[in-house]
Design an enzyme around this catalytic site. Structure first.
Site, PDB file in Angstrom:
ATOM      1  N   ASP A 297       0.809  -1.215   0.000  1.00  0.00           N
ATOM      2  CA  ASP A 297       0.000   0.000   0.000  1.00  0.00           C
ATOM      3  C   ASP A 297       0.848   1.274   0.000  1.00  0.00           C
ATOM      4  O   ASP A 297       2.072   1.232   0.138  1.00  0.00           O
ATOM      5  CB  ASP A 297      -0.916   0.012   1.229  1.00  0.00           C
ATOM      6  CG  ASP A 297      -2.105  -0.932   1.084  1.00  0.00           C
ATOM      7  OD1 ASP A 297      -2.394  -1.338  -0.056  1.00  0.00           O
ATOM      8  OD2 ASP A 297      -2.732  -1.257   2.107  1.00  0.00           O
TER       9      ASP A 297
ATOM     10  N   LYS B  60      -3.731   3.321  -2.482  1.00  0.00           N
ATOM     11  CA  LYS B  60      -4.860   4.201  -2.763  1.00  0.00           C
ATOM     12  C   LYS B  60      -4.531   5.608  -2.263  1.00  0.00           C
ATOM     13  O   LYS B  60      -3.983   5.777  -1.175  1.00  0.00           O
ATOM     14  CB  LYS B  60      -6.126   3.701  -2.064  1.00  0.00           C
ATOM     15  CG  LYS B  60      -6.602   2.324  -2.533  1.00  0.00           C
ATOM     16  CD  LYS B  60      -7.845   1.899  -1.770  1.00  0.00           C
ATOM     17  CE  LYS B  60      -8.398   0.581  -2.294  1.00  0.00           C
ATOM     18  NZ  LYS B  60      -7.478  -0.546  -2.075  1.00  0.00           N
TER      19      LYS B  60
ATOM     20  N   MET C 173      -9.334   8.435   9.416  1.00  0.00           N
ATOM     21  CA  MET C 173      -9.855   8.785   8.080  1.00  0.00           C
ATOM     22  C   MET C 173     -10.982   9.811   8.160  1.00  0.00           C
ATOM     23  O   MET C 173     -11.921   9.773   7.359  1.00  0.00           O
ATOM     24  CB  MET C 173     -10.334   7.518   7.354  1.00  0.00           C
ATOM     25  CG  MET C 173      -9.260   6.466   7.178  1.00  0.00           C
ATOM     26  SD  MET C 173      -9.898   4.888   6.581  1.00  0.00           S
ATOM     27  CE  MET C 173     -10.835   4.320   8.017  1.00  0.00           C
TER      28      MET C 173
END
Length: 475
Positions: free
Chosen positions: A38, A60, A167
């Site tokens: 990642d 991402k 997040m």
């Protein structure tokens, strides 16, 4: 190719500081055939992979095109069914907002064996690096870790409790407004921690009602977590990481081969963020050639990282370590090898290899394959190469991402490293170079920062930290 499926390891790499990687994670990285990783992985963690491991980036990034979760699932299945052992390397912990559970379900449905290796979550480690206790007997007796990616915060106020929101940066105003409507005190201590445990970590504290404005004022960006609770105030007294002497310094080391892992980790001890880009991946000794080396041979190591493959190759072929050939290296490398117990190393700088009469007969000189390419245009009578050609490192989006930001210090150790640095058009406030690169940098017509030549004092300090950071900042 084996008939049965390979094993998939769902591995948590921790929040960013490579020193927080678990021993078990390191062990599976070293033997994996494929590593799927990642964006929030420190790129130097990949130096732990096997030389021939396939590396696949699936990171991402917000509002950018990225690999879908379905595509990632398919990658894991495809490689496992082909008989390969796969490491799925994820930031933090794979089961805490990491979709590790979803991936495990897909593997189980395909009867693919898997193992889940926990990692240290940013929800805990970021607070620790900010000096904020997750719980504190007199202040906070419980904690909730919640996701804020939808802007929802459906949790009523509780005394002596803390909330960690992952997040939630994009929706921080909505989250705070909802928390206030749920009875949270407007003056409750709160903070945001950006890039937790990385060398450029930033912590911004404010009252809960003022947190969105404080985040906007300081320009915090993802990854960033939020903390609401009385424990935040403790961070003003216990903040240790952001008080380190070299906190916030970004250091780029450019070498022919990766620095030894232990040295790279030790360079981080005083708070700097250190990246080691190497032009090639791990060097590997040419075992058949080592088997034939006579005691009169001279083996040249132009970087300290070559000692490990030499010793590994020597042991692999069953030769006595006491019968190693004579070792030669640049002057600045010699203290590092001596510190490893090799006291009889001859200091011969690379530029001297271009003028062999100055150092005597080099008929039995063996050099690393990559250095032999630089020497091929000279008359140095090299007999051969004691390493195989190392695999060239391929730039990937993860390195591209980290190289977009300028560095405070660049340390350049070889001609190939210098060529790569200039070709990339990178920028650093101060550039430290190996002595044999001085003429090359003096010949440059474009400015590239303040250039200084490394001296042996730098290498005498094995970690190099204080010498590395002893830069004239006023310039």
């Amino acid at each position: 190719m084996r008939a049965d499926p390979g094993r998939v390891y769902l591995v948590g790499a921790g929040p960013g500081d490579p020193r927080l990687l678990t021993i078990h994670a390191v062990s599976v990285l070293k033997k994996a055939d494929v590593v799927v990783y990642d964006r929030l992985i420190h790129p130097n963690i990949l130096d732990l992979c096997a030389e021939d491991a396939e590396r696949i980036y699936v990171g991402k990034e917000h509002q950018k095109i990225s690999t879908s979760q379905d595509a990632i699932n398919q990658l894991l299945v495809q490689h496992a069914l082909a008989g390969r052992d796969v490491v799925r390397l994820k930031g933090g912990d794979p089961l805490l907002f990491g979709r590790g559970g979803e991936e495990a379900e897909v593997l189980a449905a395909q009867n693919i064996p898997f193992e889940i290796i926990p990692g240290l979550s940013s929800s805990l480690a970021s607070l620790a690096y900010a000096g904020i206790p997750v719980t504190h007997r007199q202040i906070v007796q419980g904690v909730s870790i919640v996701g804020g990616f939808r802007g929802e915060f459906d949790y009523p106020w509780r005394d002596k409790h803390a909330w960690i929101v992952l997040m939630g940066l994009e929706h921080v105003q909505q989250i705070v407004d909802t928390a206030l409507s749920q009875g949270f005190p407007a003056t409750l201590p709160a903070c945001a921690i950006e890039w937790g445990t990385w060398g450029h970590q930033r912590t911004v504290q404010a009252l809960l009602q003022d947190l969105p404005d404080a985040i906007h004022h300081h320009g915090l960006q993802s990854p960033c977590l939020l903390v609401f609770g009385e424990n935040v105030n403790v961070g003003t007294k216990l903040s240790w990481f952001e008080s380190e002497p070299h906190y916030g310094q970004r250091v780029l080391i450019v070498s022919t081969y990766p620095l030894p892992w232990s040295q790279l980790m030790n360079l981080r001890e005083h708070g700097a963020e250190v990246f080691n880009w190497s032009v090639h991946l791990k060097p590997v000794a040419d075992d058949p050639l080592l088997q034939e080396l006579s005691s009169n041979a001279q083996v040249y190591l132009d970087e300290a990282s070559l000692l490990e493959p030499l010793l590994a190759g020597w042991k692999k072929i069953g030769r006595d370590i006491r019968h190693l050939p004579s070792l030669m290296c640049p002057t600045e490398i010699r203290p590092l090898l001596q510190a490893k117990g090799f006291t009889e190393v001859k200091a011969v700088d690379i530029e001297e290899l271009w003028h062999s009469p100055a150092i005597g007969n080099l008929v039995d000189l063996y050099v690393p394959w990559e250095l032999s390419q630089e020497l091929s245009t000279t008359k140095v009578p090299q007999k051969g190469c004691w390493t195989r050609a190392a695999k060239k490192r391929v730039m990937d989006p993860l390195w591209d991402y980290h190289l977009q930001t300028d560095f405070d210090v660049a340390l350049i150790l070889s001609q190939q490293a210098a060529n790569w640095y200039m070709e990339r058009g990178l920028c650093a406030q101060s550039i430290l170079i190996a002595p044999h690169l001085q003429a090359f940098f003096e010949s440059l017509s474009v400015p590239c920062g303040k250039v200084s030549v490394l001296n042996t004092d730098y290498w005498t300090d094995l970690l190099g930290t204080y010498h590395l950071m002893a830069i004239d900042c006023e310039d």
